[in-house]
Design a protein around this motif. Structure first.
Motif, PDB file in Angstrom:
ATOM      1  N   VAL A  45      -7.329  -3.986   1.228  1.00  0.00           N
ATOM      2  CA  VAL A  45      -6.079  -3.717   1.933  1.00  0.00           C
ATOM      3  C   VAL A  45      -6.004  -4.705   3.091  1.00  0.00           C
ATOM      4  CG1 VAL A  45      -4.799  -2.038   3.307  1.00  0.00           C
ATOM      5  CG2 VAL A  45      -6.048  -1.289   1.265  1.00  0.00           C
ATOM      6  N   LYS A  99       0.826  -1.194   0.000  1.00  0.00           N
ATOM      7  CA  LYS A  99       0.000   0.000   0.000  1.00  0.00           C
ATOM      8  C   LYS A  99       0.870   1.257   0.000  1.00  0.00           C
ATOM      9  CE  LYS A  99      -3.669   2.258   2.730  1.00  0.00           C
ATOM     10  NZ  LYS A  99      -2.927   3.343   3.358  1.00  0.00           N
ATOM     11  N   PHE A 115      -1.946  -4.001  -0.831  1.00  0.00           N
ATOM     12  CA  PHE A 115      -3.106  -3.558  -1.608  1.00  0.00           C
ATOM     13  C   PHE A 115      -3.284  -4.571  -2.734  1.00  0.00           C
ATOM     14  CE2 PHE A 115      -4.885  -1.305  -5.264  1.00  0.00           C
ATOM     15  CZ  PHE A 115      -6.022  -0.737  -4.719  1.00  0.00           C
TER      16      PHE A 115
END
Length: 472
Positions: free
Chosen positions: A438, A406, A451
C-alpha cells in the motif's frame, strides 16, 4: 506415475525418474509436489518383499500400512544380526529399525504382525537368551541385555499398554539402543561386579509396535514435547493410518511368496545367530553403499529438509535433525532390503532409491502425526481468498502488476460477506506476506492511496520456480 518393474521376475516397482531425488534441484520441491502414497511406498519394496507384502494383503486382508510396517520391522530383526551398513561419515551403523504403526481398529494389525513374526519365532527356538519382549520395564530389559541378550525385538500386535508404560518414554535408553549402544550403568547396577565386567558393548534392538491411533495421539499429547527434545522421536519411523482391513482370501488361496519369505527369514536368522556367537554386534560385516547411491541420499536429505520446513513449518535446527534421521532410516531400509534379497556387492542406486521412497512416505506421515496442521486463523483465510480473487482478475486482464485504489478494494467487502474491518485485515495480511504493498501515489495532481500487487511476489512466480502461495 510408475515405470515397469525393475526386475523382470519381480513384483516391486522402480520409482519413476521424475518422482525422486535425481530429477530435482537440491533444496527445492517440484511444482505440485506430493509425498509418496502408501501404495507407492509398498510398490517401492524390492521384489521379494513386495510379493510377500502383496500376498499378505490378499490372503490375510491386512491394511497396506500394517503390512508395510510389520514386514519392514521383522526383516530388520532378521538381517541386523548379519550385517551393519556404512554411514555417511564412514562409520558403520546397525540395520535395526524402530517402527510404530498407529492404525485404526480393524486395520489388520494383529494379522500382519503374527504372520510376519511366525518364521522368526520358529527360527529363534534354539536361542537360549530371551529375545522377544512386549510391555517390559526398562530395568528388566537392560538387565537381560547386559546378561547376554544381544539380539532383541520389542514387538506387539496391540501395544496399548506399552504407550502407558515407562519404556515408551525412556528416550535416552531408546536412542542408545537405536544405535546398538548399551545405556551406561546406573547406581542400581554398580554392586554387581560380574555383570559390569561381562556386559556386552553393543546389542541389536528392533522395535515394531502396533498401536491404535487414538492411543498414539494421546501419547504424543502427553510426551511429544519431551520426545522431540530428547531427539528420540526423530529416530522413530511412525505411521498413522485410518485404513481398514479387507476380507482376505484366507485358505482359499495358497501361500507362495509368503513361504519364500519364511524360508529366507529362517536362513537369515540362522546365519545371524552363528555370527553373534563368534563376534560382537559392533563387529558384524559392513555393507558399503555405491557412490551414486550416496548422492541419492544426499539429495534426499535436502528434499526432506524442505518438506519439513514447508509442511510443518519447523525451525531450521529441527528440519535438519528430521532430515538427517530420516536419511539414516532410508539407509537402514536400503540395507535391510539388500540383505533380504541376497544382492551382492555394495547397496545399489536402485535399492537406495526404493528405500528413499519408503522413508519419504514415513516422513510425511511422521510430520502429519507429530506436527498436525494447526487451524488457519480467520484473517489468514480471508487474506488468501482475497489474494486469490485479485490474482485471478489480474491473469484475466493480462496485467503483470495490477494496482487500484485501496478504498476501492475496501468497498468490495460486502461482496465477500465481510465487514470493512475484516477486509482491512485481509489487505494487511497480504502486504505482510510480501504479495502486495500500500503506497501513496499522485494521480491527476491528487494524492491517493494505492494497493499494488508486486510483480516479483510468489503469486506471480512461474510454477516451475517453486511453491506459489496456497490460494483458496
Amino acid at each position: 506415475m510408475m515405470t515397469p518393474p525393475a526386475y523382470p521376475m519381480g513384483g516391486g516397482f522402480m520409482p519413476s525418474p521424475n518422482f525422486g531425488p535425481l530429477s530435482q534441484p537440491m533444496g527445492h520441491l517440484p511444482a505440485g509436489y506430493l509425498a509418496p502414497s502408501l501404495q507407492q511406498a509398498v510398490s517401492a519394496l524390492t521384489p521379494g518383499l513386495y510379493r510377500a507384502a502383496s500376498e499378505c494383503r490378499v490372503i490375510r486382508g491386512s491394511s497396506y500400512g500394517a503390512v508395510l510396517a510389520n514386514v519392514l520391522g521383522k526383516v530388520s530383526f532378521a538381517v541386523s544380526s548379519n550385517f551393519r551398513i556404512r554411514g555417511h561419515n564412514g562409520r558403520s551403523m546397525p540395520l535395526s529399525l524402530h517402527i510404530r504403526f498407529a492404525g485404526a481398529r480393524l486395520s489388520g494389525k494383529t494379522e500382519a504382525h503374527d504372520r510376519f513374526n511366525a518364521p522368526i519365532i520358529e527360527a529363534m527356538k534354539g536361542w537360549r537368551k530371551r529375545w522377544l519382549f512386549d510391555n517390559v520395564l526398562p530395568p528388566t530389559l537392560l538387565r537381560k541385555i547386559r546378561a547376554g541378550s544381544v539380539l532383541i525385538m520389542l514387538s506387539m500386535s496391540e501395544g496399548r499398554d506399552h504407550l502407558d508404560g515407562p519404556l515408551s518414554r525412556s528416550f535416552q535408553d531408546l536412542s542408545d539402543l537405536y544405535d546398538s549402544t548399551l545405556p551406561p550403568f546406573d547406581r542400581a547396577d554398580d554392586d554387581d561386579e560380574d555383570l559390569v565386567e561381562h556386559a556386552p558393548d553393543s546389542a541389536i534392538f528392533v522395535t515394531c509396535v502396533n498401536v491404535q491411533d487414538d492411543k498414539n495421539r494421546e501419547w504424543l499429547n502427553k510426551h511429544g514435547q519431551s520426545a522431540i527434545g530428547s531427539g528420540y522421536v526423530f529416530r522413530l519411523l511412525m505411521m498413522e493410518s485410518d485404513e481398514l482391513a479387507i476380507e482376505g482370501a484366507g485358505e482359499q488361496q495358497p501361500e507362495f511368496a509368503l513361504r519364500d519369505y519364511d524360508h529366507r527369514i529362517v536362513e537369515l536368522v540362522a546365519s545371524g545367530l552363528m555370527k553373534l556367537k563368534s563376534m560382537p554386534v559392533n563387529k558384524l560385516p559392513e555393507l558399503k553403499v555405491e557412490p551414486a547411491a550416496e548422492h541419492v541420499l544426499r539429495q534426499a536429505q535436502e528434499r526432506f529438509k524442505f518438506m519439513a520446513s514447508v509442511s510443518a513449518m519447523l525451525p531450521e535446527r529441527d528440519t535438519t535433525v528430521f532430515a538427517v534421521r530420516l536419511v539414516a532410516n532410508a539407509r537402514r531400509i536400503a540395507g535391510c532390503m539388500h540383505v533380504f534379497e541376497g544382492y551382492d556387492g555394495p547397496v545399489s542406486v536402485d535399492t537406495v532409491t526404493r528405500a528413499v521412497t519408503i522413508a519419504e512416505f514415513f516422513g510425511e506421515r511422521w510430520l502429519a502425526t507429530v506436527f498436525p496442521p494447526k487451524p488457519v486463523p480467520p484473517h489468514v483465510l480471508r487474506g488468501q481468498r482475497l489474494l486469490n480473487y485479485l490474482y485471478a482478475r489480474a491473469l484475466q486482464a493480462g496485467l503483470h502488476a495490477p494496482s487500484c485504489r485501496k478504498a476501492d478494494i475496501e468497498a468490495l467487502a460486502p461482496n465477500f460477506g465481510w465487514a470493512k474491518a475484516e477486509m482491512v485485515e485481509a489487505i494487511t495480511w497480504i502486504c505482510e506476506q510480501g504479495f502486495a504493498q500500500v503506497v501513496p501515489r499522485i494521480e491527476n495532481g491528487r494524492r491517493v492511496i494505492k494497493f499494488e500487487l508486486l510483480p516479483n511476489s510468489p503469486g506471480f512466480m512461474p510454477s516451475h520456480q517453486g511453491y506459489p502461495p496456497r490460494l483458496i
